[in-house]
Write a protein that holds these residues in place. Structure first.
Motif, mmCIF file in Angstrom:
data_model
loop_
_atom_site.group_PDB
_atom_site.id
_atom_site.type_symbol
_atom_site.label_atom_id
_atom_site.label_comp_id
_atom_site.label_asym_id
_atom_site.label_seq_id
_atom_site.Cartn_x
_atom_site.Cartn_y
_atom_site.Cartn_z
ATOM 1 N N SER A 124 -16.532 -12.827 -2.594
ATOM 2 C CA SER A 124 -16.194 -13.450 -2.167
ATOM 3 C C SER A 124 -16.047 -14.763 -1.824
ATOM 4 O O SER A 124 -17.281 -15.039 -1.145
ATOM 5 C CB SER A 124 -15.345 -12.524 -0.407
ATOM 6 O OG SER A 124 -14.977 -13.563 0.707
ATOM 7 N N ARG B 81 -6.422 -14.250 4.676
ATOM 8 C CA ARG B 81 -6.965 -12.957 4.248
ATOM 9 C C ARG B 81 -5.056 -12.668 4.965
ATOM 10 O O ARG B 81 -4.881 -13.130 5.754
ATOM 11 C CB ARG B 81 -7.550 -11.750 4.898
ATOM 12 C CG ARG B 81 -9.153 -12.819 3.692
ATOM 13 C CD ARG B 81 -9.251 -11.847 3.032
ATOM 14 N NE ARG B 81 -10.658 -11.726 2.003
ATOM 15 C CZ ARG B 81 -12.209 -10.891 2.199
ATOM 16 N NH1 ARG B 81 -11.468 -10.019 3.139
ATOM 17 N NH2 ARG B 81 -12.560 -10.889 2.323
ATOM 18 N N LEU C 215 -8.939 1.672 5.226
ATOM 19 C CA LEU C 215 -9.237 1.286 4.038
ATOM 20 C C LEU C 215 -9.532 2.435 3.056
ATOM 21 O O LEU C 215 -10.265 2.647 1.582
ATOM 22 C CB LEU C 215 -10.229 0.236 4.304
ATOM 23 C CG LEU C 215 -10.593 -0.711 4.994
ATOM 24 C CD1 LEU C 215 -11.140 -1.450 5.307
ATOM 25 C CD2 LEU C 215 -8.848 -1.468 3.823
ATOM 26 N N ASP D 162 -12.118 1.618 8.908
ATOM 27 C CA ASP D 162 -12.796 2.352 7.834
ATOM 28 C C ASP D 162 -11.506 3.772 6.770
ATOM 29 O O ASP D 162 -11.725 4.052 6.087
ATOM 30 C CB ASP D 162 -14.559 3.598 8.416
ATOM 31 C CG ASP D 162 -15.187 2.501 8.576
ATOM 32 O OD1 ASP D 162 -15.062 1.514 7.616
ATOM 33 O OD2 ASP D 162 -16.455 2.889 9.116
ATOM 34 N N TYR E 285 -5.898 -10.344 -1.553
ATOM 35 C CA TYR E 285 -6.065 -8.979 -1.817
ATOM 36 C C TYR E 285 -7.243 -8.194 -2.797
ATOM 37 O O TYR E 285 -7.942 -7.951 -3.174
ATOM 38 C CB TYR E 285 -5.374 -8.869 -3.818
ATOM 39 C CG TYR E 285 -3.445 -8.690 -3.718
ATOM 40 C CD1 TYR E 285 -3.031 -7.734 -3.680
ATOM 41 C CD2 TYR E 285 -2.835 -10.125 -3.943
ATOM 42 C CE1 TYR E 285 -1.399 -7.704 -3.511
ATOM 43 C CE2 TYR E 285 -1.838 -10.524 -3.685
ATOM 44 C CZ TYR E 285 -1.007 -9.184 -3.781
ATOM 45 O OH TYR E 285 0.831 -9.815 -3.727
ATOM 46 N N GLU F 160 -9.429 -6.609 -0.605
ATOM 47 C CA GLU F 160 -9.906 -5.301 -1.145
ATOM 48 C C GLU F 160 -10.232 -4.255 -2.002
ATOM 49 O O GLU F 160 -11.288 -3.400 -2.083
ATOM 50 C CB GLU F 160 -9.743 -4.710 0.283
ATOM 51 C CG GLU F 160 -10.356 -5.252 1.916
ATOM 52 C CD GLU F 160 -9.298 -6.029 2.354
ATOM 53 O OE1 GLU F 160 -9.253 -6.642 3.490
ATOM 54 O OE2 GLU F 160 -8.522 -7.060 1.054
ATOM 55 N N VAL G 226 -7.966 3.050 -0.664
ATOM 56 C CA VAL G 226 -8.454 1.759 -1.012
ATOM 57 C C VAL G 226 -9.128 2.194 -2.773
ATOM 58 O O VAL G 226 -8.316 1.475 -3.440
ATOM 59 C CB VAL G 226 -9.123 0.838 -0.679
ATOM 60 C CG1 VAL G 226 -9.708 -0.868 -2.118
ATOM 61 C CG2 VAL G 226 -8.503 -0.176 0.518
ATOM 62 N N TYR H 230 -15.242 -7.432 11.798
ATOM 63 C CA TYR H 230 -14.597 -7.238 9.729
ATOM 64 C C TYR H 230 -15.175 -7.736 9.126
ATOM 65 O O TYR H 230 -15.805 -7.108 8.333
ATOM 66 C CB TYR H 230 -13.369 -6.510 10.238
ATOM 67 C CG TYR H 230 -12.951 -6.253 8.498
ATOM 68 C CD1 TYR H 230 -13.274 -4.998 8.301
ATOM 69 C CD2 TYR H 230 -11.566 -6.853 8.099
ATOM 70 C CE1 TYR H 230 -12.506 -4.816 6.730
ATOM 71 C CE2 TYR H 230 -11.439 -6.523 7.145
ATOM 72 C CZ TYR H 230 -11.610 -5.703 6.156
ATOM 73 O OH TYR H 230 -11.190 -5.445 5.093
ATOM 74 N N ASP I 260 -15.881 -3.616 -7.578
ATOM 75 C CA ASP I 260 -17.987 -3.932 -6.921
ATOM 76 C C ASP I 260 -18.292 -5.266 -7.482
ATOM 77 O O ASP I 260 -18.118 -4.575 -8.351
ATOM 78 C CB ASP I 260 -17.994 -2.337 -6.855
ATOM 79 C CG ASP I 260 -17.365 -0.935 -5.514
ATOM 80 O OD1 ASP I 260 -16.519 -1.458 -5.252
ATOM 81 O OD2 ASP I 260 -18.088 -0.076 -6.666
ATOM 82 N N ASN J 88 0.820 -1.411 0.002
ATOM 83 C CA ASN J 88 0.174 0.202 -0.025
ATOM 84 C C ASN J 88 0.974 0.773 -0.252
ATOM 85 O O ASN J 88 1.725 1.004 0.668
ATOM 86 C CB ASN J 88 -0.483 0.101 1.022
ATOM 87 C CG ASN J 88 -1.665 0.655 1.749
ATOM 88 O OD1 ASN J 88 -1.508 2.486 0.880
ATOM 89 N ND2 ASN J 88 -3.099 0.816 1.704
ATOM 90 N N ALA K 102 -4.349 -4.100 1.881
ATOM 91 C CA ALA K 102 -5.078 -2.724 2.361
ATOM 92 C C ALA K 102 -5.279 -2.090 3.211
ATOM 93 O O ALA K 102 -5.332 -0.916 3.177
ATOM 94 C CB ALA K 102 -6.783 -4.163 1.292
ATOM 95 N N GLU L 295 -6.955 -14.956 -0.082
ATOM 96 C CA GLU L 295 -7.673 -13.237 -1.110
ATOM 97 C C GLU L 295 -7.001 -12.590 0.118
ATOM 98 O O GLU L 295 -7.545 -11.627 0.239
ATOM 99 C CB GLU L 295 -9.565 -13.703 0.061
ATOM 100 C CG GLU L 295 -9.950 -14.507 -1.114
ATOM 101 C CD GLU L 295 -11.445 -14.043 -0.751
ATOM 102 O OE1 GLU L 295 -12.666 -14.820 -1.541
ATOM 103 O OE2 GLU L 295 -11.589 -13.460 0.143
#
Length: 362
Positions: free
Chosen positions: A204, A219, A273, A270, A194, A196, A276, A76, A200, A35, A224, A192
């Motif tokens: 998952s 994860r 992320l 929140d 990546y 995040e 992102v 989460y 859209d 990131n 992210a 998984e």
């Protein structure tokens, strides 16, 4: 001086090279899918406060069940997950190692679909298992048919599906994951890391967990969450899978400071992320602009792009490095991989690529 081969190491480890990507002090480092944004200041303060609360008690071992962290991870992820379905470790590589220690081992086989994350074979050999691969299609996808045929042919004890896939960025349908699960009597791990960064609406594998006790969804907080330096990975599965991993985990494997830092970051999910979408914008920008330069990028659901149509990947790598930009030559013919950086980093990369792509003047 003693050489590595002079030591009495295991025969199956002779000739191997350790995993590693170049780490060099450059102006723009977009080679290891980090990131590009710092941990937000407001979150950093929360993390510092959480760590400070733990400092007086560091003479005691941490909560070996990291109960509070598992509660926060379950919250989460959602999907009606409960804390006893969550497990965490020092990065998703340790998660994978623990799972392979339990479900693979000597005399067993691990299957993945090539090309994929280069740590899978190293981790597999590390537990004394045989690593076998099956091919993806010409766009690096794995269809339900490909998954079913490979599993029925190879009869693996563990199958690893990486989605979005590293190094290609390719996503995978739930139908493919369902087909893979139905075809095996072993454990199916869906990586998984990546997740995040997907577009859209992309689902998952967490949706498939109910009723599938041999399915594990892995994860990480490295990508992210901008937490690569902390090392926190985790998985969701049936509670019995976490029970199985307890058989091989090291005592108190997650430090009190790691638990505190990760918990504070999850409390601020929140905010953490918040960048992102900006990263996804730069990823899509890379795809669009390198296409205009005549290259052939592969569709990506991750925070990086695999760029095809590269005549000389090594020359591009070296040319970027001369311009203080570090990208990745992943060894796939005709490709280089580029992480989505900040807008400024992406602009620097695209400008350098345009310069390197111009024909030499007479």
């Amino acid at each position: 001086m003693t050489q590595l081969d002079d030591l009495p190491i295991r025969d199956d480890l002779r000739g191997l090279s350790p995993y590693g990507a170049p780490q060099q002090p450059v102006r723009v480092a977009i080679n290891v899918n980090e990131n590009p944004y710092h941990v937000p200041e407001v979150v950093a303060h929360r993390i510092v406060e959480a760590i400070a609360r733990e400092l007086p008690g560091l003479n005691r071992y941490p909560d070996r069940e990291f109960t509070a962290l598992r509660e926060k991870l379950a919250s989460y992820l959602g999907h009606d997950l409960t804390p006893d379905q969550l497990w965490a470790a020092n990065g998703s590589n340790e998660i994978m190692q623990q799972l392979l220690q339990v479900f693979a081992g000597p005399g067993r086989r691990v299957l993945s679909f090539s090309p994929s994350y280069s740590m899978y074979p190293l981790l597999t050999r590390g537990v004394g298992s045989e690593f076998v691969t099956a091919s993806r299609d010409d766009r690096f996808a794995v269809t339900p048919e490909l998954a079913r045929e490979a599993i029925e042919r190879e009869q693996p004890d563990v199958t690893i599906l990486c989605t979005p896939n590293n190094p290609t960025g390719t996503g995978m349908s739930l139908e493919t994951i369902e087909a893979a699960y139905a075809a095996t009597t072993g454990v199916l791990i869906v990586d998984e890391a990546y997740a995040e960064f997907r577009h859209d609406g992309e689902p998952s594998a967490l949706e498939l967990l109910p009723g599938r006790e041999r399915l594990v969804v892995s994860r990480t907080m490295s990508k992210a969450f901008a937490f690569a330096g902390v090392r926190v990975g985790y998985f969701a599965a049936a509670p019995v899978v976490a029970d199985a991993v307890r058989l091989v985990r090291l005592p108190y494997h997650l430090s009190a400071l790691t638990q505190a830092a990760a918990g504070a970051a999850l409390d601020c999910a929140d905010v953490m992320l918040g960048q992102v979408e900006a990263i996804r914008v730069q990823r899509d920008r890379i795809v669009e602009e390198v296409t205009a330069l005549g290259y052939a990028p592969y569709p990506s659901e991750a925070n990086f792009v695999l760029i095809g149509g590269v005549d000389d990947p090594r020359a591009i790598f070296e040319g970027m490095l001369e311009r203080d930009i570090l990208i990745r030559d992943v060894g796939l013919p005709g490709t280089v991989r580029v992480s989505a950086g900040t807008e400024e980093e992406t602009s620097a990369f695209l400008a350098a690529l345009a310069e390197l792509s111009r024909p030499a003047t007479a």
